[in-house]
Scaffold this motif. Structure first.
Motif, PDB file in Angstrom:
ATOM      1  N   ALA A  28       0.816  -1.215   0.000  1.00  0.00           N
ATOM      2  CA  ALA A  28       0.000   0.000   0.000  1.00  0.00           C
ATOM      3  C   ALA A  28       0.851   1.268   0.000  1.00  0.00           C
ATOM      4  O   ALA A  28       0.319   2.363   0.124  1.00  0.00           O
ATOM      5  N   GLY A  29       2.176   1.117  -0.094  1.00  0.00           N
ATOM      6  CA  GLY A  29       3.031   2.280  -0.245  1.00  0.00           C
ATOM      7  C   GLY A  29       3.779   2.698   0.998  1.00  0.00           C
ATOM      8  O   GLY A  29       4.602   3.603   0.954  1.00  0.00           O
ATOM      9  N   GLU A  31       6.460   1.457   2.843  1.00  0.00           N
ATOM     10  CA  GLU A  31       7.416   0.371   2.662  1.00  0.00           C
ATOM     11  C   GLU A  31       8.082  -0.024   3.977  1.00  0.00           C
ATOM     12  O   GLU A  31       8.767   0.782   4.606  1.00  0.00           O
ATOM     13  N   THR A 197       7.286   7.856   1.589  1.00  0.00           N
ATOM     14  CA  THR A 197       7.500   8.740   0.447  1.00  0.00           C
ATOM     15  C   THR A 197       6.896  10.107   0.795  1.00  0.00           C
ATOM     16  O   THR A 197       6.058  10.204   1.692  1.00  0.00           O
ATOM     17  N   PRO A 198       7.304  11.172   0.073  1.00  0.00           N
ATOM     18  CA  PRO A 198       6.888  12.524   0.480  1.00  0.00           C
ATOM     19  C   PRO A 198       5.369  12.720   0.500  1.00  0.00           C
ATOM     20  O   PRO A 198       4.875  13.581   1.216  1.00  0.00           O
ATOM     21  N   ASN A 199       4.628  11.944  -0.260  1.00  0.00           N
ATOM     22  CA  ASN A 199       3.176  12.119  -0.279  1.00  0.00           C
ATOM     23  C   ASN A 199       2.518  11.569   0.988  1.00  0.00           C
ATOM     24  O   ASN A 199       1.334  11.772   1.206  1.00  0.00           O
ATOM     25  N   ASN A 381       4.974  24.314   5.025  1.00  0.00           N
ATOM     26  CA  ASN A 381       6.077  23.366   4.807  1.00  0.00           C
ATOM     27  C   ASN A 381       7.173  23.933   3.912  1.00  0.00           C
ATOM     28  O   ASN A 381       8.343  23.629   4.087  1.00  0.00           O
ATOM     29  N   ASP A 505      -6.092  12.014  -7.213  1.00  0.00           N
ATOM     30  CA  ASP A 505      -5.731  11.763  -5.814  1.00  0.00           C
ATOM     31  C   ASP A 505      -6.678  10.722  -5.198  1.00  0.00           C
ATOM     32  O   ASP A 505      -6.241   9.808  -4.494  1.00  0.00           O
ATOM     33  N   GLU A 508      -6.197   7.153  -6.653  1.00  0.00           N
ATOM     34  CA  GLU A 508      -5.063   6.448  -6.073  1.00  0.00           C
ATOM     35  C   GLU A 508      -5.456   5.812  -4.736  1.00  0.00           C
ATOM     36  O   GLU A 508      -5.101   4.661  -4.455  1.00  0.00           O
TER      37      GLU A 508
ATOM     38  N   PRO B 151       8.767  18.836  -1.655  1.00  0.00           N
ATOM     39  CA  PRO B 151       9.525  17.857  -0.854  1.00  0.00           C
ATOM     40  C   PRO B 151      10.189  16.781  -1.699  1.00  0.00           C
ATOM     41  O   PRO B 151      11.273  16.298  -1.353  1.00  0.00           O
ATOM     42  N   ALA B 152       9.575  16.422  -2.805  1.00  0.00           N
ATOM     43  CA  ALA B 152      10.152  15.332  -3.601  1.00  0.00           C
ATOM     44  C   ALA B 152      11.455  15.741  -4.265  1.00  0.00           C
ATOM     45  O   ALA B 152      12.202  14.903  -4.746  1.00  0.00           O
ATOM     46  N   ARG B 251       3.487  -2.339  -6.213  1.00  0.00           N
ATOM     47  CA  ARG B 251       3.410  -1.735  -4.886  1.00  0.00           C
ATOM     48  C   ARG B 251       3.117  -0.256  -5.031  1.00  0.00           C
ATOM     49  O   ARG B 251       3.718   0.408  -5.884  1.00  0.00           O
ATOM     50  N   ALA B 252       2.253   0.266  -4.184  1.00  0.00           N
ATOM     51  CA  ALA B 252       1.992   1.698  -4.219  1.00  0.00           C
ATOM     52  C   ALA B 252       3.280   2.438  -3.898  1.00  0.00           C
ATOM     53  O   ALA B 252       4.050   2.017  -3.048  1.00  0.00           O
ATOM     54  N   SER B 253       3.486   3.523  -4.601  1.00  0.00           N
ATOM     55  CA  SER B 253       4.670   4.318  -4.337  1.00  0.00           C
ATOM     56  C   SER B 253       4.361   5.758  -4.679  1.00  0.00           C
ATOM     57  O   SER B 253       3.197   6.127  -4.829  1.00  0.00           O
ATOM     58  N   TYR B 254       5.385   6.544  -4.819  1.00  0.00           N
ATOM     59  CA  TYR B 254       5.159   7.949  -5.094  1.00  0.00           C
ATOM     60  C   TYR B 254       6.191   8.487  -6.051  1.00  0.00           C
ATOM     61  O   TYR B 254       7.397   8.362  -5.834  1.00  0.00           O
ATOM     62  N   GLU B 259       0.300   9.478 -10.987  1.00  0.00           N
ATOM     63  CA  GLU B 259      -0.651   9.210  -9.917  1.00  0.00           C
ATOM     64  C   GLU B 259      -1.806   8.396 -10.496  1.00  0.00           C
ATOM     65  O   GLU B 259      -2.438   8.856 -11.444  1.00  0.00           O
ATOM     66  N   PRO B 260      -2.121   7.243  -9.968  1.00  0.00           N
ATOM     67  CA  PRO B 260      -1.376   6.526  -8.935  1.00  0.00           C
ATOM     68  C   PRO B 260       0.019   6.130  -9.415  1.00  0.00           C
ATOM     69  O   PRO B 260       0.246   5.955 -10.605  1.00  0.00           O
TER      70      PRO B 260
END
Ligand SMILES: [Zn+2]
Lengths: 849, 344
Positions: A28-29, A31, A197-199, A381, A505, A508, B151-152, B251-254, B259-260
């Motif tokens: 699910a992201g 990790e 991850t940043p999100n 931020n 969004d 996802e 941030p990324a 796997r979900a990631s970023y 997106e997704p």
């Protein structure tokens, strides 16, 4: 972030093995990069592979919760004591121990309230606390300075909880503890190391992770209470807030706790902080840290009395940008110059802390602090990122604020934090929260038609299933026909207000909760784009193939170099023959010798040759790659070049090959290049006398297509060769532009029919002036020979005894052939006569006898 | 006394008996059967004989010639078979002596992997689109949904040039914008491209990280590109690249520009998913990042994201080459060390 399962279970019930949970989170992201076990066994989950853990598993029958009832002196040793432990057995067990943290109970009679510790019985396996390496030991009865001992009270190190071995584990009394219960049930744990991850800024806390777990396992999330028990004066009269940069500081809240005691935190709080790698300090600071990790809302505590003192009365907390030249000494003992971008928390007397990043030294909590002013704020931020860039200080608080913490969370952290402080340290909380909230983020509501979900995912998702996925993540969902109207919960900043982006969004989140494995695999049914061919790529690869076919190895070099390195290619006093254009200068190079992008491949070819020369005498290398030429535009030109280098013996030395091991020279590279052009079917090129300053002027050549010089090759200039210490053998190299080759290559060329008539072969040797170029001689022969002269091959160049001084003999094998008829000797003689005539007339050549 | 024919015959046959090699045999032939040989001379004598004897003499000489020819052929055959037998018996060489080294030449391992990629993707209709290395910050970041201070951007350590608007691309993704703008005809045409090329990151050079590395990125844009297409297409790639049975996990990631977003793992081809050191005992190897093209990126490429959709993926050829060949040190790739290159 380390996430103890024991802590997570405060908020969510976990009914699957930890290993399965880790897998679910990972997919699910969130990790999970590592799972650390404390005392509990690793579980095998069918179909799931994981590294085998070699941690200590606590024997449930032999490693127990024990209550230390009394500590007695050891009759024969000052540095040992006897701990009397109730472990649920019929009698107390006497353990000889050197644990310094038990000494203060020595000969004090019964300990009250009782202290709890970890008790290991005879036969239990623990880590050897005295060993530097991980070494297991099994407890056996033996005398220790005259007293028989068969069990022990354990340190954290002996149980594999931490490296702590100064004293034994000492836990506060808890009514739920039972002497003799398996220790695994009280302190056994599993820690998930999760990378975000940043999100996933919203997940950067125990509750943040618990929220994801609840959604994934479809179970309820239990929040802790955010209320606090207030009994004091209203806070409003005791402190003021003045937000001067609401964009950078959208919210600022304060609560006040009076008459509290600063002391060591209770065991549970210290234990949790230690598990996740934080050092406990005192109860007040520990609570601020705890909330950073529990809720993801970093708090900051001030000594209220110091603020009053600074203000000379009621303090005003001001958030603002620094004055020119302003400084602040922070908790890490650094005196910082505050640049224009750093948002500050200040009072009327000056700066107090770097907002959302780190506190100042002067107003920090000390042992004598009585009254605590607690800050819970929200910070933009990007503002925090600017502070970090400027101040280069990274804290748990700044990590979270720089990724984004929703301002709604501040008030929750404030309430929970002050209540924990009150419960632990005592005191009275002022009533109310001083809450300045000039910039609440807008509420985001997105309409998502289910048809769009289905179209983009490529599967049929039931309207209710999609809505449920979002509800599980605390979205407020309303169904309007086939449209999901979802409002983002107040802990999320990552749902975009733009309709299409917001839909992505949500999509996802739906896909993540449903599970990516549920989405089918399909083959694109969409319209196929027009098909086209990338000639550049085809020819680039063709060039590689031709060169590899000739025994050359392809290299790929760093595209970084330095001006100094490239300058080594230019002999002293010579003008540069490197391509025109400015170097692309790297502002932050990895090393000074790699601070520009290359303008030539020659530097790479030579450096490769230097490195390989240590192991290999014979080298044949090429590279096809870009060079970078600044030509006045914002972006440089990036033409593709071909570099080639040959050096060393023509043939690898071997036992029969003594005579074949002569070094390669100019003619070898000329052959490589001719084969390349032949392979690309480029006929219209010429080789002219060399002009490239990096090469020997007399042993190099320029390549032309039409009037354009497309490259040069030849023997490396001796001065350049000396600089690179490439003097053992001649180095032959060259650099050619690839674009003209791509332009000139013949995609389609016709194949000549195979001749059916016999050829007539004949040799002639011409004696000419020694300085006459062989190319000219061949040109004259070919012209005179005309259509019937099929081939001219020079097979000998001779000077010496039988040739007059200043002359040389060139011997040619000639092939005459007529495609339509068989040539007679007479025909051949006629051609020969013409050739010899032309050679005499135009080259002053004599036929060699 | 005797008949000269008989005399020559006897002499010839007798001397032939002692001939054991082809040179002597050739000499024997010219002595007796050559143009000026003994038999030839006999033919020459015919003219000087009385008319009546000529025919008979001629016949005898002819017979002699035929007989000697036959004897010669037999002898020749004998010598040939003897010499072949001798050659078979005595001509042995030491086959363990070292060979004559041939120059083989070879492609760089990264080129090999790129070619493998390109041919697989070409089969699926993806063409190569080459983009530039030195790139605008705008294309490398901002237009890919990574505005300043995002941030990324922390995930990427960037080499900047002396002009702060210009950098070395940190990924091949800016090529997505260029490809969309160049091939998309104002957001009106579908696209399928792969974008290979060198990328750069400001990192410590170690056995595991390099300041330059190649990447292959894929991009498909159309009116009806679905997430299931992304999964199906990548799964198909994995089958062709690794094995027909290759299992793939998403796997979900970023990634800011999709997106997704998903990481793609393939079942470890070294241990068959059983768990080994290389896959860190998970049974999976990470081979790609992927996702549906972010609406903002589609917009920046000229497409209307409510009408068009797309997917993108990125892979690292060096990493895959390292996994395949058990290479422990990424620094080998640009070392140009022949001892490394010659092993492919
Ligand atoms: Zn494996």
């Amino acid at each position: 972030m380390l996430v103890p399962i024991s802590w997570l279970k405060d908020y969510v019930d976990i009914d699957v093995p930890v290993e399965s949970l880790a897998e679910r989170l990972t997919v699910a992201g969130l990790e999970v990069t590592h799972i650390r076990y404390i005392g509990l066994p690793q579980q095998e989950v069918p179909g799931l592979q994981m590294p085998r853990s070699d941690h200590l598993v606590w024997d449930r029958d032999k490693i127990l919760l024990g209550r230390i009832v009394e500590v007695k002196a050891h009759p024969q040793a000052d540095r040992l004591v006897l701990a009397m432990v109730d472990y649920g057995g019929a009698e107390l067990e006497q353990c000889v121990t050197g644990a310094t943290n038990l000494f203060r109970y020595k000969d004090q009679g019964e300990i009250n309230p009782p202290i709890w510790s970890a008790f290991a019985m005879e036969g239990a396996t623990v880590w050897d606390g005295h060993s530097d390496k991980a070494k297991r030991m099994t407890l056996k009865g033996k005398e220790l300075r005259g007293i028989y001992n068969k069990s022990m009270v354990c340190s954290e190190k002996e149980l594999g909880i931490s490296d702590e071995h100064e004293g034994v584990i000492v836990m506060d009394h808890d009514d739920s503890y039972i002497a003799g219960a398996p220790l695994a049930d009280a302190l056994g744990d599993v820690l998930l190391d999760i990378e975000f991850t940043p999100n996933l800024a919203r997940c950067f806390s125990m509750i943040g992770v618990a929220r994801e777990v609840a959604a994934l396992l479809n179970v309820e999330l239990r929040y802790p209470s955010f209320d606090f028990l207030a009994g004091g004066e209203p806070i409003a009269g005791q402190v003021d807030i003045d937000i001067r940069e609401p964009e950078l500081n959208p919210r600022f809240t304060l609560t006040l706790l009076r008459d509290t005691e600063v002391k060591t935190s209770p065991f549970w709080l210290q234990h949790r902080l230690k598990l996740i790698g934080q050092r406990p300090r005192n109860n007040i600071v520990d609570v601020t840290n705890y909330l950073t990790f529990e809720l993801g809302t970093p708090l900051h505590a001030f000594d209220y009395d110091k603020l009053v003192e600074r203000a000379g009365g009621r303090p005003t907390i001001i958030t603002r940008l620094p004055e020119p030249g302003e400084q602040l000494e922070t908790l890490d003992d650094v005196l910082r110059d505050l640049g224009a971008e750093t948002i500050l928390v200040a009072d009327t007397a000056g700066a107090l802390s770097l907002g959302g990043v780190i506190g100042g030294g002067e107003t920090e909590i000390s042992a004598s602090t009585r009254n605590v002013l607690l800050e819970a704020a929200a910070w933009n931020n990007i503002g925090i990122r600017k502070t970090l860039k400027e101040q280069r200080v990274y804290t748990e608080a700044s990590t979270r604020f720089s990724r984004g913490v929703h301002p709604s969370q501040a008030i929750l952290g404030c309430g929970r934090g002050i209540e924990l402080m009150r419960q632990i340290g005592g005191g009275t909380v002022a009533s109310g929260v001083l809450d300045h909230y000039p910039r609440p983020p807008e509420t985001v509501t997105i309409d998502l038609p289910i048809e769009r979900v289905n179209r983009l995912l490529g599967m049929e998702v039931a309207l209710e299933a999609a809505a449920d996925a979002l509800r599980r993540l605390e979205f407020e969902v309303e169904l309007i026909g086939d449209v999901i109207r979802a409002t983002a919960p107040d802990h999320r900043l990552d749902i975009n207000n733009d309709k299409v982006v917001g839909q992505a969004d949500l999509l996802e989140e739906i896909a993540r909760i449903i599970g990516y494995d549920k989405i089918p695999n399909s083959i694109m049914a969409d319209e196929m784009p027009p098909q086209w061919e990338n000639t550049t790529v085809i020819i680039e690869e063709r060039i590689r193939d031709i060169l590899v076919g000739q025994g050359l190895y392809e290299v790929i070099s760093y595209r970084f170099t330095s001006r100094e390195s490239e300058a080594m290619l230019i002999p002293a006093g010579a003008r540069s023959s490197l391509p025109e254009g400015d170097h692309v200068q790297i502002a932050n190079p990895a090393a000074s010798e790699r601070d520009v992008l290359r303008k030539t491949l020659l530097i790479n070819m030579l450096e490769s040759a230097v490195n390989n020369a240590r192991y290999q005498s014979s080298q044949q290398l090429f590279e096809v790659g870009k060079v970078y030429l600044g030509r006045g535009d914002l972006l440089p030109e990036e033409p593709l070049h071909l570099g080639i280098l040959l050096t060393g013996p023509r043939d690898e030395p071997w036992w029969q090959g003594a005579d074949a091991s002569a070094d390669m020279d100019f003619y070898d590279l000329k052959g490589v290049i001719e084969s390349l052009f032949a392979g690309l079917h480029i006929n219209d090129y010429s080789v002219q006398r060399g002009s490239h300053s990096s090469f020997h002027p007399g042993r190099s050549a320029d390549l032309y297509i039409g009037r354009e010089r497309i490259g040069s090759f030849g023997e490396l200039h001796p001065e350049v060769a000396a600089r690179f210490k490439l003097t053992d053998a001649k180095v032959i190299c060259g650099e050619i532009q690839v674009a003209p080759l791509i332009q000139q290559h013949q995609r389609l060329h016709t194949i000549a029919p195979l001749p059916t008539t016999p050829a007539v072969l004949e040799d002639i040797a011409l004696v000419v002036n020694a300085d006459l170029a062989a190319g000219e001689v061949e040109a004259v022969i070919r012209q005179a020979g005309g259509r019937l002269l099929k081939d001219v091959r020079l097979f000998d160049v001779y000077t010496g005894d039988q040739i007059p001084p200043g002359k040389k003999s060139l011997a040619y094998a000639l092939t005459y052939q007529d495609d339509n008829r068989t040539l007679t000797d007479k025909n051949a003689a006629k051609i020969r006569k013409k050739i010899i005539g032309a050679a005499r007339h135009r080259l002053k050549a004599e036929l060699r006898a | 006394m005797s008949n000269p024919i008989e005399q020559i015959r006897g002499e010839a046959l007798q001397s032939l008996e002692s001939v054991t090699d082809s040179e002597t045999l050739a000499a024997w032939r010219s002595q007796y059967l050559g143009r000026r040989g003994a038999v030839g001379k006999l033919f020459g004598q015919i003219g000087s004989l009385p008319q009546a004897e000529r025919a008979a003499f001629g016949q005898q000489v002819n017979a002699l010639q035929a007989e000697l020819d036959a004897a010669f052929n037999a002898r020749e055959e004998l010598i040939r078979s003897q010499s072949m037998a001798r050659d078979l018996e005595e001509g042995d060489i030491d086959i363990t002596l070292p060979a004559h080294p041939r120059r083989r030449g070879g492609l760089h391992p990264s080129t090999r992997t790129h070619r493998e990629f390109q041919s697989i993707w070409a089969d699926m209709g993806f063409h190569v689109y080459q983009s530039r290395d030195v790139e605008e910050d705008e294309l490398n970041f901002t237009l890919l949904n990574l505005p300043p201070h995002h941030p990324a951007r922390d995930m990427q350590d960037t080499f900047y040039t002396s002009d702060s608007r210009v950098l070395l691309r940190t990924h091949t993704s800016p090529g997505q914008i260029r490809a969309m703008r160049e091939l998309g005809a104002g957001g009106s045409k579908p696209i399928r491209v792969i974008l290979p090329g060198m990328c750069y990151r400001q990192e410590q050079i170690t056995a595991r990280s390099e300041i330059q590395f190649t990447q292959v990125e894929g991009l498909a844009i159309g009116r009806n590109i679905r997430m299931s297409d992304l999964k199906g297409t990548i799964a198909e790639f994995a089958k062709r690249m690794y094995s027909p049975e290759a299992k793939v996990r998403f796997r979900a990631s970023y990634f800011p520009f999709t997106e997704p977003s998903m990481e793609v793992d393939v079942e470890c081809f070294l241990c068959g998913g059983e768990g080994c050191r290389v896959c860190k005992y998970t049974g999976w190897l990470e081979i790609a990042g992927s996702g549906m093209v972010h609406p903002t990126v589609l917009r920046n490429g000229g497409y209307d994201p409510s009408e068009w959709s797309g997917f993108a993926f990125g892979m690292g050829p060096e990493r895959i080459t390292m996994l395949k060949h058990g290479i422990q040190d990424i620094r080998y790739f640009w070392s140009n060390d022949l001892r490394f290159l010659q092993q492919f």
